[in-house]
Design a protein around this motif. Structure first.
Motif, PDB file in Angstrom:
ATOM      1  N   ALA A   2     124.281  31.458 -32.366  1.00 21.78           N
ATOM      2  CA  ALA A   2     124.176  31.792 -33.446  1.00 21.78           C
ATOM      3  C   ALA A   2     123.843  33.382 -33.505  1.00 21.78           C
ATOM      4  CB  ALA A   2     122.996  31.220 -34.012  1.00 21.78           C
ATOM      5  N   SER A   3     124.350  33.882 -34.861  1.00 21.12           N
ATOM      6  CA  SER A   3     124.080  35.433 -34.921  1.00 21.12           C
ATOM      7  C   SER A   3     122.624  35.586 -35.217  1.00 21.12           C
ATOM      8  CB  SER A   3     124.834  35.723 -36.481  1.00 21.12           C
ATOM      9  OG  SER A   3     124.213  35.057 -37.591  1.00 21.12           O
ATOM     10  N   ARG A   4     122.356  36.712 -35.117  1.00 24.89           N
ATOM     11  CA  ARG A   4     120.877  37.340 -35.422  1.00 24.89           C
ATOM     12  C   ARG A   4     120.202  36.767 -36.941  1.00 24.89           C
ATOM     13  NH1 ARG A   4     120.708  43.231 -33.255  1.00 24.89           N
ATOM     14  NH2 ARG A   4     120.976  42.466 -31.087  1.00 24.89           N
ATOM     15  N   ASN A   5     121.142  37.063 -37.876  1.00 25.56           N
ATOM     16  CA  ASN A   5     120.771  36.637 -39.078  1.00 25.56           C
ATOM     17  C   ASN A   5     120.632  34.917 -39.543  1.00 25.56           C
ATOM     18  OD1 ASN A   5     121.110  39.040 -40.411  1.00 25.56           O
ATOM     19  ND2 ASN A   5     122.894  38.879 -41.669  1.00 25.56           N
ATOM     20  N   THR A   6     121.367  34.272 -38.640  1.00 26.66           N
ATOM     21  CA  THR A   6     121.333  32.942 -38.620  1.00 26.66           C
ATOM     22  C   THR A   6     120.161  32.718 -37.829  1.00 26.66           C
ATOM     23  OG1 THR A   6     123.621  32.531 -38.821  1.00 26.66           O
ATOM     24  CG2 THR A   6     122.363  30.575 -38.224  1.00 26.66           C
ATOM     25  N   ARG A   7     119.869  33.209 -36.718  1.00 31.98           N
ATOM     26  CA  ARG A   7     118.577  32.910 -36.051  1.00 31.98           C
ATOM     27  C   ARG A   7     117.097  33.183 -36.961  1.00 31.98           C
ATOM     28  NH1 ARG A   7     119.804  36.068 -31.343  1.00 31.98           N
ATOM     29  NH2 ARG A   7     117.834  36.887 -31.558  1.00 31.98           N
ATOM     30  N   ILE A   8     117.420  34.500 -37.632  1.00 34.77           N
ATOM     31  CA  ILE A   8     116.228  34.618 -38.430  1.00 34.77           C
ATOM     32  C   ILE A   8     116.021  33.474 -39.659  1.00 34.77           C
ATOM     33  CG2 ILE A   8     115.301  36.480 -40.040  1.00 34.77           C
ATOM     34  CD1 ILE A   8     116.715  38.536 -38.290  1.00 34.77           C
ATOM     35  N   LEU A   9     117.415  33.340 -40.164  1.00 34.93           N
ATOM     36  CA  LEU A   9     117.119  32.152 -41.273  1.00 34.93           C
ATOM     37  C   LEU A   9     116.678  30.869 -40.956  1.00 34.93           C
ATOM     38  CD1 LEU A   9     119.981  33.678 -43.445  1.00 34.93           C
ATOM     39  CD2 LEU A   9     117.699  33.804 -43.905  1.00 34.93           C
ATOM     40  N   GLU A  10     116.888  30.513 -39.711  1.00 28.30           N
ATOM     41  CA  GLU A  10     116.593  29.299 -39.172  1.00 28.30           C
ATOM     42  C   GLU A  10     115.036  29.316 -38.954  1.00 28.30           C
ATOM     43  OE1 GLU A  10     119.186  28.850 -35.598  1.00 28.30           O
ATOM     44  OE2 GLU A  10     120.672  27.687 -37.057  1.00 28.30           O
ATOM     45  N   ALA A  11     114.731  30.254 -38.341  1.00 24.14           N
ATOM     46  CA  ALA A  11     113.251  30.665 -38.216  1.00 24.14           C
ATOM     47  C   ALA A  11     112.641  30.592 -39.398  1.00 24.14           C
ATOM     48  CB  ALA A  11     113.201  31.826 -37.244  1.00 24.14           C
ATOM     49  N   ALA A  12     112.937  31.327 -40.250  1.00 21.62           N
ATOM     50  CA  ALA A  12     112.473  31.420 -41.675  1.00 21.62           C
ATOM     51  C   ALA A  12     112.219  29.913 -42.387  1.00 21.62           C
ATOM     52  CB  ALA A  12     113.146  32.360 -42.757  1.00 21.62           C
ATOM     53  N   ALA A  13     113.270  29.076 -42.215  1.00 22.16           N
ATOM     54  CA  ALA A  13     113.061  28.034 -42.601  1.00 22.16           C
ATOM     55  C   ALA A  13     112.024  27.145 -42.106  1.00 22.16           C
ATOM     56  CB  ALA A  13     114.436  27.106 -42.695  1.00 22.16           C
ATOM     57  N   ARG A  14     112.172  27.162 -40.853  1.00 22.26           N
ATOM     58  CA  ARG A  14     110.993  26.626 -39.974  1.00 22.26           C
ATOM     59  C   ARG A  14     109.453  26.834 -40.421  1.00 22.26           C
ATOM     60  NH1 ARG A  14     114.547  27.363 -35.716  1.00 22.26           N
ATOM     61  NH2 ARG A  14     113.390  29.147 -35.110  1.00 22.26           N
ATOM     62  N   VAL A  15     109.233  28.146 -40.508  1.00 24.02           N
ATOM     63  CA  VAL A  15     108.054  28.789 -40.828  1.00 24.02           C
ATOM     64  C   VAL A  15     107.783  28.562 -42.027  1.00 24.02           C
ATOM     65  CG1 VAL A  15     106.778  30.906 -41.160  1.00 24.02           C
ATOM     66  CG2 VAL A  15     108.088  30.720 -39.104  1.00 24.02           C
TER      67      VAL A  15
END
Length: 193
Positions: A2-15
């Motif tokens: 996954a791209s960095r943006n996608t990883r960050i957004l996946e993490a944001a959704a989790r948080v």
């Protein structure tokens, strides 16, 4: 990968799903995504940017899992497609739970955040229009205003059932049965003139 943006957004959704919008801390988001806080600010500018992009991300992810089709399966009829799109928002998977919880947290926070309120209103309008279009395929003679009203009721019902399911107020099978009843009722009402 996954791209960095996608990883960050996946993490944001989790948080957001776990801690809510008010509990979203950029430092925790960075740790969850495995990136630096500076990189988050570089890509998303500020907290509002993170929230806006996360809202877009969860909408896109919901569209993917509600529209996923087996290429070998026969095409669905209009009514079956409507049911599938709505009922796939009530599936017991981590991705759906996370998406639904994050959506609920964003909606609750929009009460106090005018910028988020506008973004959420636009996202909701798009969702209502998509459901109205599906209803129109089932009931092509129904007036547009009635289709839109039925779509608003169905999406509101789905949000409420999702929150009750996630919070343990109803079981998933019961939530799905109630959603199916709502779909049946709306389609029956659209058939009447």
């Amino acid at each position: 990968m996954a791209s960095r943006n996608t990883r960050i957004l996946e993490a944001a959704a989790r948080v957001i799903a776990r801690r809510g919008v008010r509990g979203l801390r950029v430092e925790e988001l960075a740790a969850e995504a495995g990136v630096s806080t500076g990189l988050i600010y570089y890509h998303f500018k500020d907290r509002t940017g993170i929230l806006r992009h996360t809202l877009e991300f969860i909408n896109d992810r919901a569209e993917r899992y509600t529209n996923a089709r087996d290429p070998q399966a026969p095409p669905l009829g209009p009514r079956e497609e409507l049911q599938q799109v709505l009922l796939l928002e009530l599936q017991d998977s981590e991705e759906v739970r996370e998406n639904s919880a994050a959506w609920g947290e964003l909606r609750a926070s929009a009460v106090f955040d005018p910028a988020l309120r506008e973004d959420l209103a636009r996202a909701t309008l798009v969702w209502v229009q998509e459901v109205a279009a599906l209803l129109g395929q089932v009931r092509p003679m129904a007036p547009a205003a009635r289709l839109a009203a039925a779509a608003e009721r169905l999406t509101a019902l789905l949000e409420g059932l999702s929150m009750r399911w996630l919070s343990g107020g109803v079981g998933i099978d019961h939530a799905r049965a109630l959603m199916e009843s709502g779909i049946d009722a709306e389609l029956a009402a659209l058939e009447q003139r």
